[in-house]
Design an enzyme around this catalytic site. Structure first.
Site, short mmCIF file in Angstrom:
data_model
loop_
_atom_site.label_atom_id
_atom_site.label_comp_id
_atom_site.label_asym_id
_atom_site.label_seq_id
_atom_site.Cartn_x
_atom_site.Cartn_y
_atom_site.Cartn_z
N LYS A 13 108.64 10.73 47.76
CA LYS A 13 109.88 10.06 47.65
C LYS A 13 111.01 11.19 48.29
O LYS A 13 111.80 10.97 49.16
CB LYS A 13 110.31 9.58 46.52
CG LYS A 13 109.33 8.49 45.69
CD LYS A 13 110.03 8.01 44.50
CE LYS A 13 110.02 8.85 43.48
NZ LYS A 13 108.89 9.31 42.90
N ARG A 87 113.86 3.31 37.29
CA ARG A 87 112.71 3.66 36.77
C ARG A 87 112.26 2.78 35.52
O ARG A 87 111.20 2.82 35.07
CB ARG A 87 112.52 5.11 36.31
CG ARG A 87 112.07 5.90 37.15
CD ARG A 87 112.08 7.42 36.58
NE ARG A 87 111.23 8.47 36.98
CZ ARG A 87 111.52 9.38 37.84
NH1 ARG A 87 112.70 9.30 38.32
NH2 ARG A 87 110.88 10.37 37.90
N ARG A 126 102.40 21.92 44.72
CA ARG A 126 103.94 22.15 44.59
C ARG A 126 104.34 23.37 43.92
O ARG A 126 105.00 24.08 44.24
CB ARG A 126 104.61 20.80 44.47
CG ARG A 126 106.29 21.05 44.17
CD ARG A 126 106.91 19.66 44.18
NE ARG A 126 106.78 18.85 43.13
CZ ARG A 126 107.39 17.70 42.70
NH1 ARG A 126 107.73 16.95 43.90
NH2 ARG A 126 107.37 17.09 41.75
N ARG A 138 109.44 23.84 38.77
CA ARG A 138 109.73 22.97 37.70
C ARG A 138 109.15 22.77 36.61
O ARG A 138 107.85 23.06 36.51
CB ARG A 138 109.64 21.48 38.65
CG ARG A 138 110.69 21.13 39.54
CD ARG A 138 110.25 19.82 39.95
NE ARG A 138 110.07 18.59 39.24
CZ ARG A 138 110.42 17.39 39.32
NH1 ARG A 138 110.53 16.89 40.94
NH2 ARG A 138 110.25 16.26 38.63
N ARG A 149 104.34 12.12 32.53
CA ARG A 149 105.05 11.47 33.78
C ARG A 149 104.41 10.21 34.51
O ARG A 149 104.94 9.19 34.51
CB ARG A 149 105.39 12.46 34.82
CG ARG A 149 106.65 13.31 34.36
CD ARG A 149 106.45 14.46 35.29
NE ARG A 149 106.95 14.69 36.40
CZ ARG A 149 106.58 15.66 37.42
NH1 ARG A 149 106.08 16.69 37.33
NH2 ARG A 149 107.30 15.09 38.61
P1 AMP Z 1 112.22 13.18 39.47
O1 AMP Z 1 112.65 14.44 39.90
O2 AMP Z 1 112.43 12.10 39.86
O3 AMP Z 1 110.63 13.23 39.17
O4 AMP Z 1 112.75 13.51 37.85
C1 AMP Z 1 112.45 14.22 36.87
C2 AMP Z 1 112.59 13.93 35.52
O5 AMP Z 1 114.02 13.43 35.40
C3 AMP Z 1 111.94 12.59 35.09
O6 AMP Z 1 110.47 13.07 34.63
C4 AMP Z 1 112.58 12.10 33.81
O7 AMP Z 1 112.58 12.95 32.82
C5 AMP Z 1 113.99 12.48 34.38
N1 AMP Z 1 114.59 11.22 35.32
C6 AMP Z 1 114.96 11.25 36.51
N2 AMP Z 1 115.24 10.16 36.88
C7 AMP Z 1 115.12 9.08 35.77
C8 AMP Z 1 115.37 7.67 35.63
N3 AMP Z 1 115.79 6.98 36.63
N4 AMP Z 1 115.33 7.30 34.41
C9 AMP Z 1 114.81 8.10 33.38
N5 AMP Z 1 114.62 9.41 33.54
C10 AMP Z 1 114.60 9.91 34.64
#
Ligand code: AMP
Length: 194
Positions: A13, A87, A126, A138, A149
């Site tokens: 994404k 999400r 990654r 990360r 996740r």
């Molecule tokens: P991402 O970079 O999108 O993979 O997000 C990293 C982490 O941030 C996720 O595993 C969640 O802990 C938190 N997070 C990001 N976006 C959301 C969302 N829309 N709702 C809830 N938690 C989120």
């Protein structure tokens, strides 16, 4: 045009959003990036969500909806790319309300389909690439957090596929193709709604 990129962690994404920003002048709204920035700068909210994020769990709807709300004002011709948001079904409903209240529309939702085995490989790679390049890895790019996740994705996020399909807004692309070919498929999907 305002769009959602929907897909599991590691689906690509962020990579595709960056291209759309470059090529179509769109604005990327990644709640993951916003939360990581809050975590790094040590804001009260950042400290609150740090452990939850590192474990791979979702932070509360209230926090992420608030983050998105702050960004929706202002005119931008290219439109928004919602990356990693919504999400949950509650977030999807909140996004619909927020957009409506600002006179904006959601034009399409693009689901990026990728198999689980590939996701694990991509995320492990990654992390390895970042480490080899001396970049920060990360905290949630490890096998343990990835499992959480993926569970969160299937339990909380995948119902959005049915939700947007029922609204006639869902388009799916094969996320296993090359980056170029995924980008071409996304362009095709955007043509369908422009
Ligand atoms: P991402 O970079 O999108 O993979 O997000 C990293 C982490 O941030 C996720 O595993 C969640 O802990 C938190 N997070 C990001 N976006 C959301 C969302 N829309 N709702 C809830 N938690 C989120």
């Amino acid at each position: 045009m305002n769009i959602i990129l929907l897909g599991p962690p590691g689906a690509g994404k962020g990579t595709q959003a960056a291209r759309l920003v470059e090529e179509r002048n769109m604005v990327q709204l990644s709640t993951g990036d916003m939360l990581r920035a809050a975590k790094t700068s040590g804001t009260e909210m950042g400290n609150k969500v740090a452990a939850v994020m590192d474990r791979g769990e979702l932070v509360t709807d209230e926090i992420v909806i608030g983050l998105i709300e702050e960004q929706l004002d202002g005119d931008n011709k290219g439109g928004f790319i919602f990356d990693g948001f919504p999400r949950t079904l509650a977030q999807a409903d909140a996004l619909a309300d927020l957009l409506a209240s600002k006179g904006k529309t959601l034009d399409t939702v693009i689901e990026m389909r990728v198999k689980d085995e590939v996701l694990v490989d991509r995320i492990v790679n990654r992390a390895a690439e970042a480490a080899a390049a001396g970049q920060p890895v990360r905290a949630d790019d490890n096998a343990e957090s990835l499992k959480v996740r993926l569970m969160a994705y299937y339990k909380e996020t995948s119902p959005l596929i049915g939700y947007y399909h029922a609204k006639g807004q869902l388009q799916s692309v094969d996320g296993l193709q090359s980056i170029e070919d995924v980008a071409a498929s996304i362009s095709g999907a955007l043509e369908n709604v422009s």
